[in-house]
Design an enzyme around this catalytic site. Structure first.
Site, short mmCIF file in Angstrom:
data_model
loop_
_atom_site.label_atom_id
_atom_site.label_comp_id
_atom_site.label_asym_id
_atom_site.label_seq_id
_atom_site.Cartn_x
_atom_site.Cartn_y
_atom_site.Cartn_z
N ARG A 15 41.70 24.14 28.46
CA ARG A 15 42.87 24.74 27.84
C ARG A 15 43.31 26.05 28.51
NH1 ARG A 15 41.45 25.14 21.77
NH2 ARG A 15 39.36 24.54 22.44
N LYS A 348 46.48 58.19 53.73
CA LYS A 348 45.32 57.32 53.93
C LYS A 348 44.33 58.05 54.82
CE LYS A 348 44.18 55.01 57.15
NZ LYS A 348 43.96 54.25 58.39
#
Ligand code: UD1
Ligand code: CA
Length: 452
Positions: A15, A348
Site C-alpha cells: 500500500r 564552498k
C-alpha cells in the site's frame, strides 16, 4: 538478563505503492527500521533482522551495523518470521520482538516491557484504541489476566467489541521461542503462523502474561501507507519542537519546523517559520534564523543571524556572523567572528576572516580570505580549470572591486586594492591598486550609423 532483539522487516508494504521497501521509508530523515534499530541498540547488542521483500536493499542500509540477517523467503506470518531467526537466538535470556514499520516506540517503554519478563512470564505491549479494526484483540479472563490474542479475522462478534489491542511488540524468555515456535500451527482464517498464539500456549502451560501500555499510542502505530507515514512524521516533529522550546528556543510556529537529525540550542535562539534542520546542527546563544532556511551539519556561534531563504550545509560560523538572505553556504565554509555573507552569494571550501564582507552576488570557492577584507558585488573565484581545483588567497584588508574575476591559483596580498571589473591571473601586490581590464577609450569623430 541479556536481551536479544528480533526486528521483523520482511513484509512488502504494497500500500506504500513504492519502489523502496516499506521499512526504508523515512521518518524525520531516518529509515523507519533504522529508528527501531537505534532504539534497540540502547539496551541490546544482539540484534536480528528478518528480511524478505527488498532484502538486499534493507541489508545494504544496515551494512554499517553489527546485525544478524535472516531471510524469510515467503511471508507466512509473524510466528514464521521470528522462527527464521531462531538458529541465532540464545537459549537463555530475553528476546524482544519489534516491527520494522513501527518506528517510534520509546526505549523507556521497551525497557518497562522487558522488565516484566521472567523465566515464567512474558510481556506484551498493548493499547486501547477507539477503532480497533484490523488489530489482534487482547482477551482477558474474569480476574483481568491476559489469556489470549485473537486476530481480527478470527474473532467472534463479542471479541471484535474489545478495544484493547496487541501492538505486536512482545518480550519473552528465549526458551519459550525455542520450545513453542516449532509447534505453531497455521489453522486459522489467514493460514498464517501467528506469533500471537504464543500467548495462549504460555497461559495453558501455567505461565503468566503481563501487559504494559506506552505513554502515547503513537509509540505503537505502524505504517502501511503514506498517510500513516505522515501522521508519525508530524508526531515526531511536534515532540522535537517541544524539546527545542524546553531547551530555551523560541519557535515562531512549532508546527512549521522540521528536524531531521539533532539540533542543540543555546539560550534565546529565535527560529522563524519553515526552518529545516538536517544532520547535526549546533546553535549558540541568541542565534536568529529567518523564515525558510535549511541548515544541515553546521555549527553557528553566538548571536549569528541567518536571514530568510538561506541554505547552510557543512559550515562553521563564528560568533556574530551574518548570512543571507538568499545565501548558499556549501561544505567547507568557515566564517570567522563577525563575517558577513549577503544575498545571492555561494561559498564552498572558503574560509572568510573576521569582519570580512562578501555582500552580494558572488561565488567564493576554494578561497582563503583574511580579516577585514571587502569583496565587491559579483566577484567570482575561478577555481576550476575543467580538471583541477585551485586556491584563491586574499589577504587581510584587501578590497576587491565589483565584478572582478580571480583566476586561481592567484594571490591578492594584504591591503591590495583591485579595480572593478578586473580579471586577475597574477598576484596583486600589497597595498597597491591593481587594475586588470582594458582601458576605457572614447573614439573621436565617431558618428552614429544611419539608414540608407
Ligand atoms: C500483527 C499481529 C496483531 C497486531 C498487529 C499490530 C500477528 C499474528 N498479529 O497483525 O495481533 O494487532 O500486528 O500491527 O502477529 N512480517 C514479516 N513476515 C511475515 C509477516 C509479517 O516480517 O511473514 C512483519 C511485517 O512486515 C510487519 C509485522 O511483521 O512489520 C506485522 O505484520 P502484519 O502483517 O502487519 O501483521 P498483522 O496481520 O497486521
Ligand atoms: Ca499490520
Amino acid at each position: 538478563m541479556d536481551v536479544s532483539v528480533v526486528i521483523l522487516a520482511a513484509g512488502q508494504g504494497s500500500r506504500m505503492k513504492s519502489r523502496l521497501p516499506k521499512v526504508l521509508h523515512r521518518v524525520a530523515g531516518v529509515p523507519m527500521a533504522r529508528h527501531v534499530h537505534q532504539t534497540a541498540c540502547q539496551f541490546s547488542n544482539d540484534i536480528h533482522m528478518v528480511v524478505g521483500h527488498g532484502a538486499d536493499q534493507v541489508k545494504q542500509s544496515f551494512s554499517d551495523t553489527a546485525s544478524h540477517f535472516w531471510l524469510q523467503e515467503e511471508q507466512l506470518g509473524t510466528g514464521h518470521a521470528v522462527a527464521q531467526a531462531l538458529p541465532g537466538l540464545p537459549e537463555s535470556g530475553v528476546v524482544l520482538v519489534l516491527y520494522g514499520d513501527v518506528p517510534l516506540t520509546r526505549a523507556e517503554t521497551l525497557k518497562k516491557l522487558i522488565g516484566q519478563v521472567t523465566e515464567q512470564t512474558m510481556g506484551l505491549l498493548t493499547v486501547e484504541l477507539d477503532n480497533p479494526a484490523g488489530y489482534g484483540r487482547i482477551v482477558r479472563d474474569e480476574q483481568g489476566q491476559v489469556v489470549s490474542i485473537v486476530e481480527h479475522k478470527d474473532a467472534s462478534p463479542e471479541q471484535l467489541a474489545l478495544t484493547e489491542v496487541n501492538s505486536g511488540i512482545m518480550a519473552m524468555p528465549a526458551w519459550m521461542l525455542h520450545t513453542w515456535l516449532p509447534r505453531l500451527k497455521n489453522n486459522n482464517a489467514q493460514g498464517e503462523y501467528y506469533l500471537t498464539d504464543l500467548i495462549s500456549m504460555a497461559v495453558s502451560e501455567g505461565m503468566s502474561v503481563q501487559a504494559v501500555q506506552p505513554d502515547d499510542v503513537e509509540e505503537t502505530l505502524g505504517v502501511n501507507n503514506r498517510q500513516q507515514l505522515a501522521v508519525l512524521e508530524r508526531w515526531y516533529q511536534q515532540r522535537a519542537a517541544n524539546a527545542l522550546m524546553a531547551e530555551g528556543a523560541t519557535l515562531m510556529d512549532p508546527a512549521r519546523i522540521d528536524i531531521r537529525g539533532t539540533v542543540r540550542v543555546g539560550p534565546d535562539c529565535l527560529i522563524d517559520v519553515n526552518a529545516v534542520f538536517e544532520g547535526e546542527v549546533d546553535l549558540g546563544a541568541g542565534v536568529r534564523i529567518g523564515p525558510n532556511c535549511v541548515i544541515r551539519n553546521a555549527r553557528l556561534g553566538d548571536d549569528v543571524v541567518v536571514e530568510a531563504n538561506t541554505l547552510i550545509d557543512g559550515a562553521v560560523l563564528g560568533d556574530g556572523a551574518t548570512v543571507g538572505p538568499f545565501a548558499r553556504l556549501r561544505p567547507g565554509t568557515e566564517l570567522a567572528t563577525g563575517a558577513k555573507v549577503g544575498n545571492f552569494v555561494e561559498t564552498k571550501k572558503a574560509s572568510i576572516g573576521a569582519g570580512s564582507k562578501v555582500n552580494h552576488l558572488s561565488y567564493i570557492g576554494d578561497a582563503v580570505i583574511g580579516e577585514g577584507a571587502n569583496i565587491g558585488a559579483g566577484t567570482i573565484t575561478c577555481n576550476y580549470d575543467g580538471a583541477n581545483k585551485f586556491v584563491t588567497d586574499i589577504g587581510a584588508g584587501a578590497f576587491i572591486g565589483s565584478n572582478s574575476t580571480l583566476v586561481a591559483p592567484v594571490t591578492i596580498e594584504a591591503g591590495a586594492f583591485v579595480g572593478a571589473g578586473s580579471v586577475l591571473t597574477k598576484t596583486a601586490p600589497a597595498d597597491q591598486l591593481t587594475v586588470g581590464r582594458a582601458r576605457q577609450v572614447t573614439v573621436k569623430g565617431w558618428s552614429r550609423p544611419v539608414k540608407p
